[in-house]
Scaffold this motif. Sequence first.
Motif, PDB file in Angstrom:
ATOM      1  N   PHE A  74      37.648  55.316  46.174  1.00 42.32           N
ATOM      2  CA  PHE A  74      38.979  54.988  45.670  1.00 42.32           C
ATOM      3  C   PHE A  74      39.393  53.596  46.114  1.00 42.32           C
ATOM      4  CE2 PHE A  74      43.582  54.738  46.052  1.00 42.32           C
ATOM      5  CZ  PHE A  74      43.988  55.165  44.798  1.00 42.32           C
ATOM      6  N   PHE A  75      39.109  53.284  47.372  1.00 46.50           N
ATOM      7  CA  PHE A  75      39.441  51.975  47.916  1.00 46.50           C
ATOM      8  C   PHE A  75      38.202  51.074  47.790  1.00 46.50           C
ATOM      9  CE2 PHE A  75      42.405  54.852  50.033  1.00 46.50           C
ATOM     10  CZ  PHE A  75      43.605  54.204  49.807  1.00 46.50           C
ATOM     11  N   ALA A  76      38.186  50.282  46.742  1.00 46.77           N
ATOM     12  CA  ALA A  76      37.026  49.437  46.451  1.00 46.77           C
ATOM     13  C   ALA A  76      36.901  48.297  47.465  1.00 46.77           C
ATOM     14  CB  ALA A  76      37.158  48.862  45.041  1.00 46.77           C
ATOM     15  N   SER A  77      35.690  47.894  47.684  1.00 47.35           N
ATOM     16  CA  SER A  77      35.416  46.807  48.615  1.00 47.35           C
ATOM     17  C   SER A  77      35.779  45.462  47.996  1.00 47.35           C
ATOM     18  CB  SER A  77      33.941  46.804  49.007  1.00 47.35           C
ATOM     19  OG  SER A  77      33.646  45.664  49.787  1.00 47.35           O
ATOM     20  N   THR A  78      36.481  44.649  48.768  1.00 55.05           N
ATOM     21  CA  THR A  78      36.769  43.285  48.326  1.00 55.05           C
ATOM     22  C   THR A  78      35.618  42.347  48.662  1.00 55.05           C
ATOM     23  OG1 THR A  78      38.012  42.963  50.378  1.00 55.05           O
ATOM     24  CG2 THR A  78      39.279  43.477  48.389  1.00 55.05           C
ATOM     25  N   ASN A  79      34.611  42.872  49.331  1.00 55.95           N
ATOM     26  CA  ASN A  79      33.415  42.090  49.627  1.00 55.95           C
ATOM     27  C   ASN A  79      32.500  42.143  48.399  1.00 55.95           C
ATOM     28  OD1 ASN A  79      31.590  40.551  51.014  1.00 55.95           O
ATOM     29  ND2 ASN A  79      30.719  42.271  52.145  1.00 55.95           N
ATOM     30  N   ASP A  80      32.981  41.576  47.320  1.00 57.06           N
ATOM     31  CA  ASP A  80      32.334  41.646  46.013  1.00 57.06           C
ATOM     32  C   ASP A  80      32.243  40.222  45.467  1.00 57.06           C
ATOM     33  OD1 ASP A  80      31.967  41.795  43.190  1.00 57.06           O
ATOM     34  OD2 ASP A  80      32.970  43.724  43.076  1.00 57.06           O
ATOM     35  N   PRO A  81      31.042  39.762  45.153  1.00 57.70           N
ATOM     36  CA  PRO A  81      30.891  38.383  44.668  1.00 57.70           C
ATOM     37  C   PRO A  81      31.748  38.044  43.445  1.00 57.70           C
ATOM     38  CG  PRO A  81      28.746  39.358  45.115  1.00 57.70           C
ATOM     39  CD  PRO A  81      29.768  40.455  45.277  1.00 57.70           C
ATOM     40  N   GLU A  82      32.088  39.033  42.636  1.00 58.29           N
ATOM     41  CA  GLU A  82      32.943  38.776  41.469  1.00 58.29           C
ATOM     42  C   GLU A  82      34.374  38.423  41.880  1.00 58.29           C
ATOM     43  OE1 GLU A  82      32.940  41.527  38.108  1.00 58.29           O
ATOM     44  OE2 GLU A  82      31.151  42.446  38.989  1.00 58.29           O
ATOM     45  N   VAL A  83      34.785  38.882  43.042  1.00 59.48           N
ATOM     46  CA  VAL A  83      36.159  38.707  43.497  1.00 59.48           C
ATOM     47  C   VAL A  83      36.376  37.346  44.146  1.00 59.48           C
ATOM     48  CG1 VAL A  83      37.957  39.649  45.025  1.00 59.48           C
ATOM     49  CG2 VAL A  83      36.430  41.199  43.778  1.00 59.48           C
ATOM     50  N   PHE A  84      35.378  36.835  44.832  1.00 59.04           N
ATOM     51  CA  PHE A  84      35.527  35.617  45.634  1.00 59.04           C
ATOM     52  C   PHE A  84      36.074  34.411  44.869  1.00 59.04           C
ATOM     53  CE2 PHE A  84      31.950  37.488  48.382  1.00 59.04           C
ATOM     54  CZ  PHE A  84      32.846  38.229  49.126  1.00 59.04           C
ATOM     55  N   PRO A  85      35.580  34.110  43.668  1.00 54.83           N
ATOM     56  CA  PRO A  85      36.141  32.942  42.966  1.00 54.83           C
ATOM     57  C   PRO A  85      37.642  33.080  42.675  1.00 54.83           C
ATOM     58  CG  PRO A  85      34.145  33.692  41.864  1.00 54.83           C
ATOM     59  CD  PRO A  85      34.480  34.704  42.916  1.00 54.83           C
ATOM     60  N   TYR A  86      38.081  34.287  42.342  1.00 49.10           N
ATOM     61  CA  TYR A  86      39.497  34.503  42.049  1.00 49.10           C
ATOM     62  C   TYR A  86      40.335  34.480  43.327  1.00 49.10           C
ATOM     63  CZ  TYR A  86      37.741  35.535  37.460  1.00 49.10           C
ATOM     64  OH  TYR A  86      37.114  35.436  36.256  1.00 49.10           O
ATOM     65  N   TYR A  87      39.756  34.946  44.408  1.00 53.92           N
ATOM     66  CA  TYR A  87      40.448  34.833  45.688  1.00 53.92           C
ATOM     67  C   TYR A  87      40.649  33.352  46.025  1.00 53.92           C
ATOM     68  CZ  TYR A  87      41.489  34.960  50.627  1.00 53.92           C
ATOM     69  OH  TYR A  87      42.086  34.760  51.845  1.00 53.92           O
ATOM     70  N   GLY A  88      39.614  32.561  45.807  1.00 50.43           N
ATOM     71  CA  GLY A  88      39.721  31.114  46.040  1.00 50.43           C
ATOM     72  C   GLY A  88      40.783  30.485  45.156  1.00 50.43           C
ATOM     73  N   GLN A  89      40.848  30.896  43.895  1.00 51.60           N
ATOM     74  CA  GLN A  89      41.883  30.380  42.992  1.00 51.60           C
ATOM     75  C   GLN A  89      43.275  30.764  43.481  1.00 51.60           C
ATOM     76  OE1 GLN A  89      41.349  31.514  38.901  1.00 51.60           O
ATOM     77  NE2 GLN A  89      39.246  30.737  38.834  1.00 51.60           N
ATOM     78  N   ALA A  90      43.405  32.001  43.959  1.00 56.06           N
ATOM     79  CA  ALA A  90      44.704  32.468  44.436  1.00 56.06           C
ATOM     80  C   ALA A  90      45.158  31.657  45.643  1.00 56.06           C
ATOM     81  CB  ALA A  90      44.627  33.954  44.788  1.00 56.06           C
ATOM     82  N   VAL A  91      44.264  31.457  46.592  1.00 57.88           N
ATOM     83  CA  VAL A  91      44.608  30.684  47.790  1.00 57.88           C
ATOM     84  C   VAL A  91      44.939  29.244  47.408  1.00 57.88           C
ATOM     85  CG1 VAL A  91      43.716  29.791  49.983  1.00 57.88           C
ATOM     86  CG2 VAL A  91      43.339  32.191  49.364  1.00 57.88           C
ATOM     87  N   SER A  92      44.161  28.666  46.512  1.00 58.09           N
ATOM     88  CA  SER A  92      44.428  27.294  46.068  1.00 58.09           C
ATOM     89  C   SER A  92      45.791  27.184  45.401  1.00 58.09           C
ATOM     90  CB  SER A  92      43.342  26.814  45.105  1.00 58.09           C
ATOM     91  OG  SER A  92      42.120  26.691  45.767  1.00 58.09           O
ATOM     92  N   TRP A  93      46.116  28.166  44.567  1.00 56.43           N
ATOM     93  CA  TRP A  93      47.421  28.143  43.902  1.00 56.43           C
ATOM     94  C   TRP A  93      48.541  28.197  44.937  1.00 56.43           C
ATOM     95  CZ3 TRP A  93      51.482  31.661  43.734  1.00 56.43           C
ATOM     96  CH2 TRP A  93      52.519  31.316  42.863  1.00 56.43           C
ATOM     97  N   VAL A  94      48.430  29.117  45.890  1.00 56.16           N
ATOM     98  CA  VAL A  94      49.461  29.241  46.927  1.00 56.16           C
ATOM     99  C   VAL A  94      49.613  27.922  47.673  1.00 56.16           C
ATOM    100  CG1 VAL A  94      50.032  30.333  49.137  1.00 56.16           C
ATOM    101  CG2 VAL A  94      49.231  31.741  47.224  1.00 56.16           C
ATOM    102  N   GLN A  95      48.498  27.326  48.083  1.00 57.65           N
ATOM    103  CA  GLN A  95      48.555  26.089  48.866  1.00 57.65           C
ATOM    104  C   GLN A  95      49.152  24.928  48.060  1.00 57.65           C
ATOM    105  OE1 GLN A  95      48.068  26.126  52.138  1.00 57.65           O
ATOM    106  NE2 GLN A  95      47.583  28.292  51.926  1.00 57.65           N
ATOM    107  N   SER A  96      49.003  24.969  46.752  1.00 59.60           N
ATOM    108  CA  SER A  96      49.509  23.879  45.914  1.00 59.60           C
ATOM    109  C   SER A  96      50.999  23.987  45.605  1.00 59.60           C
ATOM    110  CB  SER A  96      48.733  23.826  44.591  1.00 59.60           C
ATOM    111  OG  SER A  96      49.108  24.910  43.745  1.00 59.60           O
ATOM    112  N   GLN A  97      51.603  25.107  45.944  1.00 65.08           N
ATOM    113  CA  GLN A  97      53.009  25.334  45.622  1.00 65.08           C
ATOM    114  C   GLN A  97      53.909  24.737  46.705  1.00 65.08           C
ATOM    115  OE1 GLN A  97      53.864  26.846  42.532  1.00 65.08           O
ATOM    116  NE2 GLN A  97      51.691  26.357  42.427  1.00 65.08           N
ATOM    117  N   VAL A  98      54.686  23.735  46.334  1.00 64.72           N
ATOM    118  CA  VAL A  98      55.567  23.085  47.307  1.00 64.72           C
ATOM    119  C   VAL A  98      56.732  23.979  47.722  1.00 64.72           C
ATOM    120  CG1 VAL A  98      54.965  20.744  46.612  1.00 64.72           C
ATOM    121  CG2 VAL A  98      56.873  21.908  45.482  1.00 64.72           C
TER     122      VAL A  98
END
Length: 174
Positions: A74-98
């Motif tokens: 039920f609780f899927a692993s976030t240690n999934d190569p498909e997830v990493f690029p989107y996690y990076g996009q999410a962090v980048s978006w957050v960091q870019s927000q003034v």
Amino acid sequence: MTSPAARTYLLDANAFVEAHRKFYAFDLCPGYWEALNAHAILGTVGSIDRIRVGLAKNKDVLWKWVGAELPAGFFASTNDPEVFPYYGQAVSWVQSQVRFLPQAKAEASDKADTWLAAYARAKGQVLVTFEKPNPATKKKVPLPDLCDALGVENISLFEMLRELTIRFDWARET
């Protein structure tokens, strides 16, 4: 948009915690928990490992139910190569927000919310949360705002229940 029957839903922690504490206590509305478990078995609803970790911190009746009732996986692993690029996009978006304060930016990179949005994006799931968008906030990164930045549909728990045609009918004791 995909038909509701073909959609899968990814649950934020508040679909458990707020449901348990505010709306669907185990003794008052067991149907909620039975429906959640049934849809978990069908694969219609799920969550991620980081939400499980957060729920485990309380060691309460909710945590006992999670351990006893929800199916393995039920609780899927976030240690999934498909997830990493989107996690990076999410962090980048957050960091870019003034608009966000430095502490909010720092917290977002380690929060389950960021992983939830990334996982939902990677797997094409609808994210279910009680959080509301808040473009004015500076102290916290709202999950719906993060979802919007990643192109992830997010809905409330009540919307999910309606889409899945889950109803809780009152029964009179005789």
